[in-house]
Design a protein around this motif. Structure first.
Motif, PDB file in Angstrom:
ATOM      1  N   TRP A   1     -11.780 -17.012  -3.587  1.00 20.05           N
ATOM      2  CA  TRP A   1     -12.494 -16.194  -2.590  1.00 20.05           C
ATOM      3  C   TRP A   1     -13.506 -15.290  -3.265  1.00 20.05           C
ATOM      4  O   TRP A   1     -14.614 -15.092  -2.791  1.00 20.05           O
ATOM      5  CB  TRP A   1     -11.520 -15.322  -1.803  1.00 20.05           C
ATOM      6  N   PHE A   2     -13.082 -14.724  -4.393  1.00 24.08           N
ATOM      7  CA  PHE A   2     -13.928 -13.761  -5.096  1.00 24.08           C
ATOM      8  C   PHE A   2     -15.249 -14.381  -5.520  1.00 24.08           C
ATOM      9  O   PHE A   2     -16.289 -13.725  -5.536  1.00 24.08           O
ATOM     10  CB  PHE A   2     -13.187 -13.245  -6.333  1.00 24.08           C
ATOM     11  N   GLN A   3     -15.190 -15.630  -5.900  1.00 27.72           N
ATOM     12  CA  GLN A   3     -16.406 -16.279  -6.380  1.00 27.72           C
ATOM     13  C   GLN A   3     -17.249 -16.803  -5.228  1.00 27.72           C
ATOM     14  O   GLN A   3     -18.261 -17.476  -5.429  1.00 27.72           O
ATOM     15  CB  GLN A   3     -16.055 -17.375  -7.378  1.00 27.72           C
ATOM     16  N   GLY A   4     -16.782 -16.460  -4.018  1.00 29.37           N
ATOM     17  CA  GLY A   4     -17.596 -16.734  -2.844  1.00 29.37           C
ATOM     18  C   GLY A   4     -17.892 -18.201  -2.664  1.00 29.37           C
ATOM     19  O   GLY A   4     -17.040 -19.050  -2.893  1.00 29.37           O
ATOM     20  N   ASN A   5     -19.115 -18.464  -2.303  1.00 31.32           N
ATOM     21  CA  ASN A   5     -19.441 -19.833  -1.931  1.00 31.32           C
ATOM     22  C   ASN A   5     -20.114 -20.628  -3.039  1.00 31.32           C
ATOM     23  O   ASN A   5     -20.716 -21.645  -2.781  1.00 31.32           O
ATOM     24  CB  ASN A   5     -20.340 -19.819  -0.691  1.00 31.32           C
ATOM     25  N   ARG A   6     -20.002 -20.130  -4.283  1.00 33.25           N
ATOM     26  CA  ARG A   6     -20.736 -20.836  -5.342  1.00 33.25           C
ATOM     27  C   ARG A   6     -20.320 -22.293  -5.458  1.00 33.25           C
ATOM     28  O   ARG A   6     -21.116 -23.142  -5.858  1.00 33.25           O
ATOM     29  CB  ARG A   6     -20.606 -20.114  -6.678  1.00 33.25           C
ATOM     30  N   TYR A   7     -19.078 -22.571  -5.106  1.00 36.68           N
ATOM     31  CA  TYR A   7     -18.591 -23.938  -5.281  1.00 36.68           C
ATOM     32  C   TYR A   7     -19.196 -24.924  -4.295  1.00 36.68           C
ATOM     33  O   TYR A   7     -19.211 -26.114  -4.533  1.00 36.68           O
ATOM     34  CB  TYR A   7     -17.064 -23.973  -5.283  1.00 36.68           C
ATOM     35  N   ARG A   8     -19.690 -24.403  -3.198  1.00 35.69           N
ATOM     36  CA  ARG A   8     -20.285 -25.302  -2.201  1.00 35.69           C
ATOM     37  C   ARG A   8     -21.690 -25.750  -2.588  1.00 35.69           C
ATOM     38  O   ARG A   8     -22.252 -26.637  -1.965  1.00 35.69           O
ATOM     39  CB  ARG A   8     -20.403 -24.592  -0.856  1.00 35.69           C
ATOM     40  N   LYS A   9     -22.258 -25.101  -3.595  1.00 33.54           N
ATOM     41  CA  LYS A   9     -23.634 -25.416  -4.012  1.00 33.54           C
ATOM     42  C   LYS A   9     -23.804 -26.885  -4.412  1.00 33.54           C
ATOM     43  O   LYS A   9     -24.858 -27.461  -4.230  1.00 33.54           O
ATOM     44  CB  LYS A   9     -24.008 -24.547  -5.224  1.00 33.54           C
ATOM     45  N   CYS A  10     -22.751 -27.420  -5.031  1.00 33.23           N
ATOM     46  CA  CYS A  10     -22.864 -28.775  -5.584  1.00 33.23           C
ATOM     47  C   CYS A  10     -22.116 -29.805  -4.760  1.00 33.23           C
ATOM     48  O   CYS A  10     -22.524 -30.955  -4.648  1.00 33.23           O
ATOM     49  CB  CYS A  10     -22.310 -28.818  -6.993  1.00 33.23           C
ATOM     50  N   SER A  11     -20.978 -29.387  -4.215  1.00 30.92           N
ATOM     51  CA  SER A  11     -20.106 -30.340  -3.549  1.00 30.92           C
ATOM     52  C   SER A  11     -19.112 -29.537  -2.698  1.00 30.92           C
ATOM     53  O   SER A  11     -18.806 -28.403  -3.031  1.00 30.92           O
ATOM     54  CB  SER A  11     -19.343 -31.126  -4.622  1.00 30.92           C
ATOM     55  N   ASN A  12     -18.615 -30.163  -1.625  1.00 29.61           N
ATOM     56  CA  ASN A  12     -17.625 -29.414  -0.831  1.00 29.61           C
ATOM     57  C   ASN A  12     -16.194 -29.787  -1.245  1.00 29.61           C
ATOM     58  O   ASN A  12     -15.243 -29.545  -0.529  1.00 29.61           O
ATOM     59  CB  ASN A  12     -17.836 -29.658   0.663  1.00 29.61           C
ATOM     60  N   TRP A  13     -16.112 -30.361  -2.444  1.00 34.00           N
ATOM     61  CA  TRP A  13     -14.835 -30.930  -2.891  1.00 34.00           C
ATOM     62  C   TRP A  13     -13.662 -29.945  -2.840  1.00 34.00           C
ATOM     63  O   TRP A  13     -12.559 -30.300  -2.438  1.00 34.00           O
ATOM     64  CB  TRP A  13     -14.985 -31.454  -4.326  1.00 34.00           C
ATOM     65  N   TRP A  14     -13.894 -28.679  -3.214  1.00 31.13           N
ATOM     66  CA  TRP A  14     -12.792 -27.715  -3.288  1.00 31.13           C
ATOM     67  C   TRP A  14     -12.381 -27.168  -1.916  1.00 31.13           C
ATOM     68  O   TRP A  14     -11.310 -26.565  -1.782  1.00 31.13           O
ATOM     69  CB  TRP A  14     -13.169 -26.537  -4.205  1.00 31.13           C
ATOM     70  N   HIS A  15     -13.233 -27.346  -0.939  1.00 32.06           N
ATOM     71  CA  HIS A  15     -13.012 -26.703   0.348  1.00 32.06           C
ATOM     72  C   HIS A  15     -11.660 -27.081   0.964  1.00 32.06           C
ATOM     73  O   HIS A  15     -10.833 -26.215   1.290  1.00 32.06           O
ATOM     74  CB  HIS A  15     -14.162 -27.066   1.293  1.00 32.06           C
ATOM     75  N   GLN A  16     -11.439 -28.359   1.092  1.00 31.39           N
ATOM     76  CA  GLN A  16     -10.225 -28.818   1.788  1.00 31.39           C
ATOM     77  C   GLN A  16      -8.928 -28.443   1.031  1.00 31.39           C
ATOM     78  O   GLN A  16      -8.025 -27.854   1.622  1.00 31.39           O
ATOM     79  CB  GLN A  16     -10.369 -30.325   2.041  1.00 31.39           C
ATOM     80  N   PRO A  17      -8.843 -28.708  -0.288  1.00 26.30           N
ATOM     81  CA  PRO A  17      -7.602 -28.297  -0.969  1.00 26.30           C
ATOM     82  C   PRO A  17      -7.358 -26.787  -0.943  1.00 26.30           C
ATOM     83  O   PRO A  17      -6.202 -26.353  -0.854  1.00 26.30           O
ATOM     84  CB  PRO A  17      -7.792 -28.786  -2.411  1.00 26.30           C
ATOM     85  N   MET A  18      -8.430 -25.993  -0.945  1.00 24.85           N
ATOM     86  CA  MET A  18      -8.209 -24.543  -0.911  1.00 24.85           C
ATOM     87  C   MET A  18      -7.710 -24.102   0.464  1.00 24.85           C
ATOM     88  O   MET A  18      -6.911 -23.170   0.571  1.00 24.85           O
ATOM     89  CB  MET A  18      -9.475 -23.776  -1.297  1.00 24.85           C
ATOM     90  N   MET A  19      -8.182 -24.777   1.516  1.00 26.15           N
ATOM     91  CA  MET A  19      -7.670 -24.475   2.863  1.00 26.15           C
ATOM     92  C   MET A  19      -6.174 -24.786   2.933  1.00 26.15           C
ATOM     93  O   MET A  19      -5.386 -24.051   3.541  1.00 26.15           O
ATOM     94  CB  MET A  19      -8.388 -25.338   3.912  1.00 26.15           C
TER      95      MET A  19
END
Ligand SMILES: O=C(O)CCC(=O)C(=O)O
Ligand SMILES: [Fe+2]
Length: 487
Positions: free
Chosen positions: A393-411
């Motif tokens: 959460w702290f690193q905000g949305n930086r991970y979405r810049k390249c791919s949404n790969w982390w979104h689902q497992p983090m949910m």
């Protein structure tokens, strides 16, 4: 947490003593235009291997350099807000982590989540073709470095074996009469030989699972720290050992600084004392040793270097800034026993095994109130919250810049965590019930209190971190959300 803190304090005190001992003198160091440079390198820094740009295919150079530029143009690099000696510090270099799907790398209390490179058996969607090609190119470089590191280690082994057979190949003290003492001379080689590197080790210590890519444009950094011991000039990365690596694993680095026409021409190299401040260098020193001179190795576009075996443990390195913008891709064997998605999911499964949802009412009950079991659940609860969710959460949305790969497992992790929040609530309700025997109540409290106290402290720390001046200023605004159950 506490143990780490006191170790850090001891280290800091040791460092201060060293600086005091030094007074206003600099320790000696050698760089490429010094006569004894190669001699010192061979004797005291022999596990640092440089591979010049000309030794790598033009095709690979092109692909990697294009990958860097694509990532930069797409805004994929971010400065990290790390925590050093209890203080939040923004790193001068911006970074992105790319690696095996589900892998993370933790440094200076910050967990970075790898943008996955293409991997068999994994469906990975990238934001666009260029980012996809960039990740593929870095994976290619990764395989290349794996092979090259094995070759370098084997070469190194053979060379040391030869040296021990005929000790006349002695890089001895006579070469640095005023600088070093005899007893230090061969220890570098000896330690390698006595530990011997077996084949299986070679493989496991070079199987890179992530690369941490760095970028910095010096003219844009208005403040860079001066190197404090040798007077080596401005540093982009201060002295350190790389953390969180498999023991004795090799680190492989690709260096690319590109020509920028705005950079002023340097004065005549002849006049130079010390390293050329226009050129990027890697600085090396032996940890806690003020007798052996330091080494500043110049890095030119396309050069690679390897830190073999235990070099990262016995020595420290720093990155000395040049004037041009620079990328480096640093391939690592991250110690991943507690750093993969697979691991944290498995931990959550263990915790959730103690919870049962009543199908009719949807109410959650606990299967057991046994002390060690509820203690374990609360520990896992903290691990998922502080090592994963809040870091993410702290690193905000930086991970979405390249791919949404982390979104689902983090949910999914967030859902598990919410269930654990309910479990804590239920355990406390059980302890409070009038019919709960006093001994049982005490047992429950004794087992879970340490985790609950730690949770409260860490939540305060994280909230302060998010609300701090630096935290608010991050390019990718940190999410300060706290799910309703905590409000
Ligand atoms: O950029 C480099 O050459 C090395 C950077 C480094 O030491 C690090 O990221 O740990
Ligand atoms: Fe490093």
């Amino acid at each position: 947490m506490k143990r780490n803190g006191s170790r850090e304090k001891e280290k800091e005190a040791k460092k201060q003593r060293l600086l005091e001992q030094l007074g206003d003198r600099w320790l000696p160091y050698l760089t490429s235009h010094d006569t004894d440079f190669h001699q010192l390198w061979r004797t005291k820094y022999s596990k640092f291997i440089l591979k010049e740009a000309s030794e790598v295919s033009e095709e690979l150079h092109q692909e990697i350099q294009q990958a860097f530029v694509n990532l930069l143009e797409h805004g994929c690099f971010f400065q990290d807000l790390v925590r050093i000696k209890g203080k939040d510090v923004l790193t001068p270099v911006s970074r992105i982590l790319i690696g095996n799907p589900g892998y993370t790398y933790k440094y200076l209390n910050t967990r970075l989540f790898a943008i996955p490179w293409p991997t068999e058996g994994h469906e990975i969607q990238y934001i666009n073709e260029k980012i996809s090609a960039a990740c593929e190119a870095l994976n290619k470089l990764n395989s290349y470095f794996h092979d090259e590191a094995i070759v370098a280690l084997q070469k190194y082994n053979n060379l040391q074996a030869k040296k021990l057979e005929s000790p006349s190949v002695s890089d001895t003290e006579q070469d640095f009469p005023g600088l070093m003492k005899k007893e230090y001379i061969l220890e570098d080689q000896r330690s390698f030989h006595s530990h011997g590197t077996q084949c299986a080790n070679l493989e496991s210590r070079t199987s890179y699972n992530v690369t941490l890519i760095n970028y910095m444009d010096p003219p844009k950094m208005f403040y860079l720290k001066q190197e404090p011991y040798f007077g080596m000039g401005k540093m982009a990365v201060s002295w350190h050992h790389d953390e969180n690596l498999v023991e004795r694993s090799t680190v492989a680095v690709y260096n690319y600084s590109y020509k920028d026409p705005l950079v002023p021409k340097m004065k005549d190299k002849e006049d130079l004392k010390g390293r050329d401040p226009a050129i990027w260098h890697i600085g090396l020193k032996i940890a806690w040793d003020i007798k052996t001179p330091g080494l500043a190795v110049p890095l030119y576009p396309g050069d690679s270097y390897f830190m073999l075996d235990d070099l990262n443990m016995t020595h420290q390195h720093c990155v000395l800034s040049g004037l041009q913008p620079r990328f480096s891709s640093t391939h690592r064997v991250a110690e991943s026993s507690t750093g993969t998605l697979e691991y944290i999911f498995a931990r959550c499964q263990v915790a959730l095994q103690n919870s049962e949802k009543k199908t009719d009412s949807g109410i959650i009950i606990l299967k057991s109130l046994e002390g060690t079991l509820i203690e374990q659940v609360e520990k896992i609860h903290n691990e998922v919250e502080f090592e994963w969710l809040r870091q993410f959460w702290f690193q905000g949305n930086r991970y979405r810049k390249c791919s949404n790969w982390w979104h689902q497992p983090m949910m999914k992790l967030e859902d598990f965590w919410k269930e654990m929040e309910v479990m804590t609530h239920v355990v406390l309700c059980e302890a409070r019930k009038v019919e709960c025997p006093v001994e049982k109540r005490h047992e429950i409290i004794n087992y879970i209190l340490p985790s609950l106290t730690e949770r409260q402290e860490l939540r305060k720390e994280w909230i302060a971190r998010c609300q701090s001046h630096l935290g608010q200023g991050l390019t990718s605004r940190p999410e300060t959300r706290v799910p309703s159950i905590l409000e």
